[in-house]
Scaffold this active site. Structure first.
Site, PDB file in Angstrom:
ATOM      1  N   HIS A  81       0.848  -1.197   0.000  1.00  0.00           N
ATOM      2  CA  HIS A  81       0.000   0.000   0.000  1.00  0.00           C
ATOM      3  C   HIS A  81       0.874   1.234   0.000  1.00  0.00           C
ATOM      4  O   HIS A  81       1.818   1.338   0.789  1.00  0.00           O
ATOM      5  CB  HIS A  81      -0.905   0.012   1.231  1.00  0.00           C
ATOM      6  CG  HIS A  81      -1.686   1.281   1.382  1.00  0.00           C
ATOM      7  ND1 HIS A  81      -1.685   2.029   2.547  1.00  0.00           N
ATOM      8  CD2 HIS A  81      -2.485   1.940   0.515  1.00  0.00           C
ATOM      9  CE1 HIS A  81      -2.455   3.089   2.382  1.00  0.00           C
ATOM     10  NE2 HIS A  81      -2.948   3.059   1.168  1.00  0.00           N
ATOM     11  N   SER A  82       0.607   2.160  -0.908  1.00  0.00           N
ATOM     12  CA  SER A  82       1.316   3.425  -0.969  1.00  0.00           C
ATOM     13  C   SER A  82       2.821   3.178  -1.121  1.00  0.00           C
ATOM     14  O   SER A  82       3.243   2.485  -2.038  1.00  0.00           O
ATOM     15  CB  SER A  82       0.996   4.259   0.275  1.00  0.00           C
ATOM     16  OG  SER A  82       1.546   5.549   0.186  1.00  0.00           O
TER      17      SER A  82
END
EC number: 3.1.-.-
Length: 955
Positions: free
Chosen positions: A179-180
């Protein structure tokens, strides 16, 4: 008064513009978010054996196993499912993977019921806890996390070997979900020395900025991005040979669109990094059954998205092989079908020999009799289920009867050859139903079974329809749609994602699909379904024409209308019959600038500050013996009145000329720090494809850049005016407090018979108690603290000094001339000139400190959590020592000498140009330019016979 009016007018215009941009960003053209929240019980267990013996970061980070259960996970952990490891992003948490573990378990249980007792597929979800570290702000932190990820993967795979169970295949690779910045950590990991070859073959990233760091305030993170992206491009340039260590890796990049206000979704593209055989980039708006924008954090818990990802995981895994996944081609086919939001074809071909096929007829809600049907250049919309492959597909489409559809290359009599199965485009219907749309420019073959014929499901059939709109930004265009299924409208002239549009509808138009042309060079799937609300829909897109994003070099092609239509970045597929009117949404377009140019709001005002400082020094050096240093207010007003219009023309010209290769060559040649190649804007990538990008100034060229450049410069000038007033207000309030608190102290009393004296011993002046503080700070920088902290403390010290000088001047001015601290008017002017100089430096240092804050925040967080983090700014004394000595020198009221003014001009002029041309991608250089300037001003002020006021020296 006019000067004040000019400054005030620019300040008011700046505040108004920033508020307008913010309102546009926050309120205009938002993606509609319809994410569902599903609650699930999760249990976590610390992988206790994975400690500092297995990784040098074992005490800093930790590894956990996550399961969807209300019961505690027994120790020791004995994994037996397909390994998936989650890497959270900037300031994230390891428990974010919980919803994915829950939906995977739920999907597996329901598939078991559907298959009546099949064992199904179990997943082991591992998650790394980085203690909410700021990986987006610090390159060294990014590398540490990537190294730990490799150590964790190796340990996980060894756990399976130690706990091997009879009948189960021992995994040799894992699936990584990032994520990210966790997605970037995953890509960095495979480039490091401790990476175990073939231990990762599938990476799924959510809202990860693959192309450009979200913040460029740290030199290390820009360097890491550059090296990692070069590694991936070089690897895939080797093709499928053994020289490519990444040949078996597939990577999926998913962005949340405009709803993501943390990471610009333009940066998720893998086009210039990974070939289509290994990578896919898409938006949540494009994904079937998701069809919504998702913000940066919600992308981890949005029920529709995690369901689609879990479904794709079941499609691509094969627990019976060491890699735990199916071949690369199957994985990529699954990703295209599940996430591209477009029609696709199977790789397998088959022939139909001597079949009886009936020609298809146009019509709506047709119920066809059993048998084969065919047509040419047709589109169809149906509520039948088309070409499902597995129980997972059947589970996803529980309603509707099966329909088989192929696209064939040729027809000879009653034979159809080289036919490929069509996986349709899914279209949202009423009452949460899902429809299937197929469009074929060629031969369409349809097989209607008896079950499908008797189901009552319907089919709409019509010819394919495409038209191109000669649109420009100065007007609007009206289209009438009469197709029974849908009509495709292409806009070849609308090539910039910085501009938003509005579409007004009338008649029976009930749904509009916005998408990129199928033959457009960009492979990022950006499409969305728009339902007219009060007969209006908003249009915006990413990727094409985005600042700093690499794009494929154009190759000579046909320029006929048909070719332009298919390659147009913006298409509207209109379902229904009626009229559509499209026009530019100017207010909505302003919000697009915020996400793309946040860093520019730091770099360009710095350039303006250096331009104003250059003007101040030019006036100071040209004024002769009665030299007066202009106040920052006066200098800024003079810059606005006499030079701003010329500066706007210069930046507009710069934005225009950077489209020429030889100009970019030259600008990269003179860049400091050097990029290593004057051809850095050219990106040689896989299979001979050549990409380019404009990494200078605004990152774009052409008419839009020419218009935006002066506007941004005027905005930056206004920001300088506002910041100047804020700093002056702070120092004024502080000086008032000092005056009141020390009114009776001798320091602020006026000694009699004081004359201006000359300092013949500048070295002796340094033997001052603050020198001890500087030495201590320098020692701490050498041993422990980053230079950003020392710079911040120096800024605070200068603000205090400026306030003190202001208080002292106010106190002396309140006495009669006979008792004044200054014996004559010339001395008063010199003191006022020095205060102007100190105030200007205070403003520049405050602004530079803002650039240093992100890296400083990483160090502070590490101190709070008791973690040691390696900083490149540790031991880098030269990056702050000139500034520390400069502040110490200012405490003696030393002004720069007039010797060698051209050196000052060169430093300030190039610093201004550097912050303008390279500031967006090298914001970290803002600090170093001030440090260089401080060092030079320090040298010019250390001259013998320098005039100082010894009695007023601050102890």
């Amino acid at each position: 008064m006019r000067r004040i009016n000019i400054n005030a007018s620019v300040a008011l215009w700046t505040v108004f513009t920033i508020l307008t941009i913010w309102i546009s960003f926050a309120l205009h053209q938002p993606d509609v978010q319809t994410c569902d929240i599903a609650r699930t019980w999760i249990s976590t267990a610390h992988v206790e054996g994975f400690d500092s013996k297995h990784s040098r970061f074992g005490e800093k980070y930790s590894l956990h196993l996550i399961r969807a259960s209300q019961h505690a996970i027994p120790q020791p952990i004995r994994p037996s499912g397909v390994p998936v490891i989650f890497v959270h992003g900037n300031a994230g948490g390891f428990r974010q993977i919980g919803p994915f573990a829950g939906i995977a378990q739920e999907l597996n249980d329901e598939l078991r019921l559907l298959t009546k007792g099949d064992a199904g597929t179990e997943f082991d979800f591992f998650s790394i806890d980085f203690n909410e570290a700021y990986s987006a702000l610090h390159g060294r932190t990014l590398l540490d996390q990537a190294e730990y990820l490799n150590d964790a993967i190796a340990y996980i795979l060894d756990m399976y070997k130690r706990n091997q169970q009879e009948g189960l295949q021992v995994p040799e690779s894992v699936i990584v979900l990032g994520h990210s910045m966790g997605g970037i950590v995953s890509r960095v990991a495979v480039t490091l020395e401790n990476y175990r070859p073939q231990s990762v073959n599938t990476i799924i990233t959510l809202a990860s900025p693959h192309l450009i760091p979200a913040a460029t305030f740290d030199a290390d993170i820009t360097k890491v991005y550059h090296l990692v992206n070069d590694y991936w491009r070089a690897a895939f340039a080797e093709g499928d040979t053994n020289d490519n260590p990444l040949r078996d890796i597939t990577i999926l990049s998913i962005a949340g669109g405009k709803s993501d206000t943390m990471v610009p979704s333009d940066y998720v593209s893998l086009d210039s990094l990974v070939p289509a055989t290994n990578g896919l980039s898409t938006f949540t708006n494009s994904i079937a059954r998701v069809w919504t924008g998702i913000d940066h954090d919600a992308v981890m818990w949005c029920h529709q998205l995690r369901r689609q990802i879990a479904s794709a995981l079941f499609h691509i895994v094969d627990p019976n092989v060491p890699s735990q996944t199916k071949p690369r081609e199957v994985r990529m086919s699954t990703f295209h079908r599940s996430f591209s939001g477009s029609q696709s074809l199977s790789s397998a071909m088959q022939d139909f020999i001597n079949i009886e096929a009936t020609p298809l007829q146009d019509g709506v809600e047709q119920r066809l009799a059993p048998g084969f049907y065919w047509g040419r250049n047709l589109q169809m919309l149906t509520n039948h289920v088309i070409n499902y492959d597995s129980n997972i597909d059947l589970y996803e489409r529980k309603s509707g009867s099966l329909l088989k559809v192929w696209q064939c290359r040729s027809r000879q009599g009653s034979s159809f050859r080289q036919c490929k199965r069509i996986y349709p485009l899914f279209v949202p219907g009423i009452n949460d139903s899902v429809l299937s749309h197929v469009s074929v420019n060629g031969i369409l073959l349809l097989d209607v079974s008896k079950e499908a014929s008797e189901s009552g499901d319907w089919i709409n059939i019509d010819e394919t329809s495409m038209s191109a709109a000669p649109f420009n930004i100065y007007g609007n265009i009206v289209f009438s749609t009469s197709n029974m299924v849908s009509q495709d409208i292409a806009f070849p002239a609308l090539t910039s994602g910085l501009i938003s549009y509005k579409v007004l509808t009338s008649g029976g138009v009930g749904l509009i699909r916005q998408y990129m042309g199928r033959n457009h060079p960009s492979r990022t799937y950006d499409s969305k379904y728009l339902i007219p609300h009060y007969a209006r829909v908003d249009i915006s897109f990413h990727g094409d024409g985005a600042p700093f994003v690499p794009f494929k070099l154009k190759t000579p092609t046909k320029t006929d209308l048909s070719t332009k239509s298919y390659k147009a970045p913006l298409h509207l597929q209109v379902f229904g019959q009626g009229k559509v009117t499209i026009s530019v949404d100017y207010v909505g377009s302003l919000g697009n600038l915020f996400m793309r140019y946040r860093t520019l709001l730091f770099s360009l005002p710095t350039a303006v500050l250096y331009a104003v400082l250059l003007l101040q020094f030019w006036r100071y050096y040209q004024s002769g013996s009665d030299a007066k240093f202009l106040s920052l207010r006066d200098a800024t007003g003079l810059f606005i009145k006499q030079y701003l219009s010329w500066a706007c023309l210069v930046v507009a010209g710069l934005s225009f000329v950077i489209k020429f290769e030889f100009i970019r060559d030259f600008l990269h040649f003179i860049q400091i720090p050097a990029t290593g190649s004057s051809k850095s804007y050219e990106i040689e990538t896989f299979y001979g494809s050549l990409y380019t990008h404009i990494d200078l100034f605004l990152g774009i060229s052409g008419p839009i850049g020419v218009v935006l450049a002066p506007a941004f410069l005027a905005l930056a000038t206004g920001i300088v005016v506002v910041v100047t007033e804020i700093v002056i207000a702070v120092t004024t309030l502080a000086s008032l407090a000092i005056s009141r608190g020390h009114r009776k102290m001798s320091l602020l009393q006026t000694p009699k018979n004081v004359t201006i004296q000359s300092s013949d011993d500048p070295i002796g002046d340094l033997l001052h108690k603050r020198t001890v503080i500087i030495a201590l700070m320098a020692l701490l920088v050498l041993l422990f603290v980053p230079y950003q902290l020392a710079f911040a403390l120096a800024t605070a010290s200068l603000l205090a000094l400026t306030a003190y000088f202001d208080a002292e001047e106010s106190a002396s001015a309140s006495h009669d001339l006979s008792t004044s601290l200054y014996a004559n008017r010339q001395a008063q002017e010199k003191v006022g000139s020095f205060i102007n100089y100190a105030t200007t430096m205070s403003v520049v240092m405050v602004w530079t400190t803002l650039v240093n804050i992100p890296v400083l925040a990483v160090w502070v967080q590490g101190m709070v959590f008791g973690r040691s983090t390696i900083f490149s700014s540790h031991h880098n004394l030269l990056s702050v020592l000139p500034t520390l000595l400069f502040i110490e020198n200012l405490s003696f009221r030393r002004m720069p000498e007039r010797g060698l003014p051209f050196v000052t001009y060169i430093i300030l002029g190039y610093a201004c140009f550097n912050c303008t041309a390279y500031g967006m991608m090298h914001a970290f250089m803002i600090h170093h330019w001030f440090n260089l300037l401080a060092g030079w001003l320090l040298i010019t002020s250390y001259k013998r016979n320098k005039t100082v006021i010894k009695e007023s020296r601050i102890e």
